[in-house]
Design an enzyme around this catalytic site. Structure first.
Site, PDB file in Angstrom:
ATOM      1  N   ASP A 290     -11.297 -43.834 -16.021  1.00 24.56           N
ATOM      2  CA  ASP A 290     -12.437 -44.745 -15.894  1.00 24.56           C
ATOM      3  C   ASP A 290     -12.877 -45.288 -17.260  1.00 24.56           C
ATOM      4  OD1 ASP A 290     -14.437 -46.119 -14.629  1.00 24.56           O
ATOM      5  OD2 ASP A 290     -15.442 -44.352 -13.818  1.00 24.56           O
ATOM      6  N   ASP A 351     -18.939 -50.747  -8.123  1.00 24.07           N
ATOM      7  CA  ASP A 351     -19.167 -49.586  -7.259  1.00 24.07           C
ATOM      8  C   ASP A 351     -19.872 -49.985  -5.965  1.00 24.07           C
ATOM      9  OD1 ASP A 351     -18.322 -48.375  -9.565  1.00 24.07           O
ATOM     10  OD2 ASP A 351     -19.921 -46.882  -9.605  1.00 24.07           O
TER      11      ASP A 351
HETATM   12  C1  9PG Z   1     -18.962 -42.041 -12.938  1.00 22.70           C
HETATM   13  C2  9PG Z   1     -18.825 -43.377 -12.247  1.00 22.70           C
HETATM   14  C3  9PG Z   1     -17.903 -43.315 -11.013  1.00 22.70           C
HETATM   15  C4  9PG Z   1     -17.672 -44.721 -10.474  1.00 22.70           C
HETATM   16  C5  9PG Z   1     -17.132 -45.609 -11.567  1.00 22.70           C
HETATM   17  C6  9PG Z   1     -18.097 -45.612 -12.743  1.00 22.70           C
HETATM   18  O1  9PG Z   1     -21.300 -50.915 -15.778  1.00 22.70           O
HETATM   19  N1  9PG Z   1     -21.776 -49.799 -15.708  1.00 22.70           N
HETATM   20  O2  9PG Z   1     -22.767 -49.445 -16.359  1.00 22.70           O
HETATM   21  C7  9PG Z   1     -21.157 -48.852 -14.847  1.00 22.70           C
HETATM   22  C8  9PG Z   1     -21.481 -47.511 -14.949  1.00 22.70           C
HETATM   23  C9  9PG Z   1     -20.865 -46.594 -14.093  1.00 22.70           C
HETATM   24  C10 9PG Z   1     -19.948 -47.052 -13.178  1.00 22.70           C
HETATM   25  C11 9PG Z   1     -19.637 -48.383 -13.077  1.00 22.70           C
HETATM   26  C12 9PG Z   1     -20.233 -49.300 -13.920  1.00 22.70           C
HETATM   27  O3  9PG Z   1     -19.335 -46.164 -12.335  1.00 22.70           O
HETATM   28  O4  9PG Z   1     -16.914 -46.914 -11.136  1.00 22.70           O
HETATM   29  O5  9PG Z   1     -16.768 -44.687  -9.394  1.00 22.70           O
HETATM   30  O6  9PG Z   1     -16.662 -42.725 -11.350  1.00 22.70           O
HETATM   31  O7  9PG Z   1     -18.314 -44.279 -13.217  1.00 22.70           O
HETATM   32  O8  9PG Z   1     -19.829 -42.099 -14.027  1.00 22.70           O
END
Ligand code: 9PG
Length: 500
Positions: A290, A351
């Site tokens: 990720d 998400d």
């Molecule tokens: C775990 C999560 C989950 C999830 C992933 C990811 O842009 N953002 O700030 C942002 C933060 C978290 C995020 C997506 C975007 O989620 O997609 O499935 O694994 O991390 O922390």
């Protein structure tokens, strides 16, 4: 490169795809405005800060591929021929009686394809498939995954994982993988040290999951480094730097900013290889990798001759080498085309969340990269053609009624998305929380399918690709042609004469 299209701009629609998993993909009138987040700190986390959405009406930017669609379904498609070391940027800009299309590249120059077509859907599929073949896309059979994130979030425990796996076994749910998400580790970068609340060590989980008949999956953000991690203290020279020599800020999550690894540093690459090999030794055969965009951010690198697209790929290659050819790698928060051939699957949207929309963030702050059922549907559906690049992962279905604000129609729309996209299946619901109706929806969502195709790009119920052969989605807040708001209606499959 530039092209001029002689057509009335207000008759055309544009199909764009953002840089990474969470960036929007859309199907909009060319005259509409392409939103860009108001908050600069969202730029590096949701987009490519070096090629942002335009923020203007009539000016659309896209990564790797772009299409312009006439009312008759014909139009023009542009697509990069290679993405191993090069980012390809498209921009379509309306003028009085014409449209200017330009293509620029960052990295070594590679061929691009630009085609006029009578059938945009078929040409988009053909050109993206050509890119996939050229980069030797990995498209193994899709997996059915239970993931801890969307119900336990960072509070996940070893016991919660096992309890869900036991329930899934008892109910004969057809998951292939149980995947532990964020929350088991003490800090970003300190992956082998457990968090205080996890109640054990991540290495203790795989054997127990295997005994229950499931493969073990693990989440890592391998390119990120927490500012207070041991890794940052011990290896400050491995961090990507800003022009002033300070460790670059690679985004804000987990309550503060964090840094990224410099994947042109040979020691950092070796550490990545070892990390992937270590978790593989623990028994994890499925890795959700990720926040991968971190390695591709603009910055000052140890080896200044390496461009950021290439630096990204070197980091990803090190992870593949450490995990082994037979590991299943899912990319997330990742530059999409740059990952082809190294990942088995890829998150193709933001998400999913247990609510429909986060309207204030999306509309007023111009940021549709945040979690919501609507944002996930909007973007993942508009990337339907990417199944020739990897197994698409449009994220989870939410089948539970508790701990969720989703209506029955919205839950079914998520299940419809998984069916139409035809890639990975995922769920995060605490199994014990599912009543008969929830279990039935989950079982339906776990049925594997092949990717569906759109019927048209000239109509849409909500600025995204919504009309498919198997059914139509209405992402709008009002009913459309008999489709309730926020819903999916599957169409009866037409039977040919003489068949029953
Ligand atoms: C775990 C999560 C989950 C999830 C992933 C990811 O842009 N953002 O700030 C942002 C933060 C978290 C995020 C997506 C975007 O989620 O997609 O499935 O694994 O991390 O922390």
């Amino acid at each position: 490169m530039n092209w001029t299209i002689e057509a009335e701009p207000n008759t055309l629609r544009v199909l764009v795809s953002g840089y990474q998993s969470w960036s929007e993909a859309e199907l909009r009138p060319l005259t509409a405005l392409q939103a860009v987040p108001l908050m600069p700190w969202r730029h590096e986390q949701g987009h490519d800060p070096a090629f942002l959405p335009s923020g203007e009406a009539g000016r659309w930017r896209s990564h790797t591929l772009i299409a312009l669609v006439r009312p008759d379904g014909g139009g023009w498609v542009g697509c990069a021929g290679d993405a191993t070391r090069t980012f390809t940027h498209w921009e379509a800009r309306m003028e009085d009686q014409s449209v200017q299309v330009s293509c620029t590249q960052e990295g070594p120059e590679v061929p691009v394809f630009w085609e006029a077509t009578t059938d945009v859907i078929t040409t988009v599929e053909a050109l993206s498939a050509r890119l996939g073949e050229h980069m030797r896309a990995r498209t193994p059979p899709p997996l059915r995954v239970w993931c801890s994130w969307y119900s336990y979030y960072r509070e996940v425990t070893l016991e919660a994982m096992l309890e869900n796996a036991r329930h899934a076994r008892a109910k004969s749910l057809t998951f292939d993988v149980f995947q532990l998400d964020d929350g088991f580790q003490s800090d970003l970068g300190d992956w082998t040290l457990p968090s205080a609340h996890f109640g054990g060590h991540a290495r203790d989980l795989p054997a127990a999951l295997n005994d229950l008949g499931f493969a073990a999956g693990l989440w890592l953000a391998p390119f990120l480094v927490g500012p207070s991690s041991r890794l940052a203290a011990e290896r400050p020279d491995w961090l990507l730097r800003d022009p002033h020599g300070r460790p670059l800020l690679a985004g804000h999550n987990w309550g503060g900013p964090y840094h990224a690894l410099d994947t042109t540093h040979p020691e950092a690459l070796e550490w990545l290889r070892e990390l992937a090999a270590t978790v593989r030794e623990w028994g994890y055969t499925y890795l959700k990798l990720d926040f991968l965009y971190g390695a591709a951010l603009p910055g000052v690198r140890h080896d200044p001759t390496v461009g950021r697209a290439q630096a990204y790929r070197m980091g990803l290659q090190a992870l593949r080498d450490g995990a082994g050819e037979d590991a299943f790698l899912l990319g997330c928060g990742a530059p999409l085309a740059s990952s082809i051939g190294l990942v088995d699957a890829m998150r193709t949207g933001p998400d999913v969340a247990p609510f429909w929309d986060d309207e204030s963030r999306r509309v007023w702050l111009g940021d549709a990269t945040g979690p919501s059922a609507r944002n996930a549907l909007h973007t993942a559906l508009s990337r339907w053609y990417q199944h020739t690049w990897y197994q698409p992962d449009p994220d989870v279905v939410i089948a539970r009624r508790e701990l969720s604000l989703l209506s029955a129609a919205e839950r079914h729309a998520l299940a419809g998305m998984l069916d139409v996209i035809g890639g990975l299946r995922a769920s995060s619901d605490p199994i014990a929380m599912l009543d008969e109706e929830g279990l039935a929806l989950l079982r339906t969502a776990l049925h594997l399918s092949v990717p569906d195709r759109p019927t048209t790009l000239t109509g849409s119920f909500g600025g995204a690709v919504t009309h498919f052969r198997r059914g139509r989605f209405n992402l709008l807040d009002q009913a459309q042609q008999g489709l309730a708001a926020h819903s999916y209606l599957s169409e009866p499959v037409p039977t040919a004469p003489g068949q029953r």
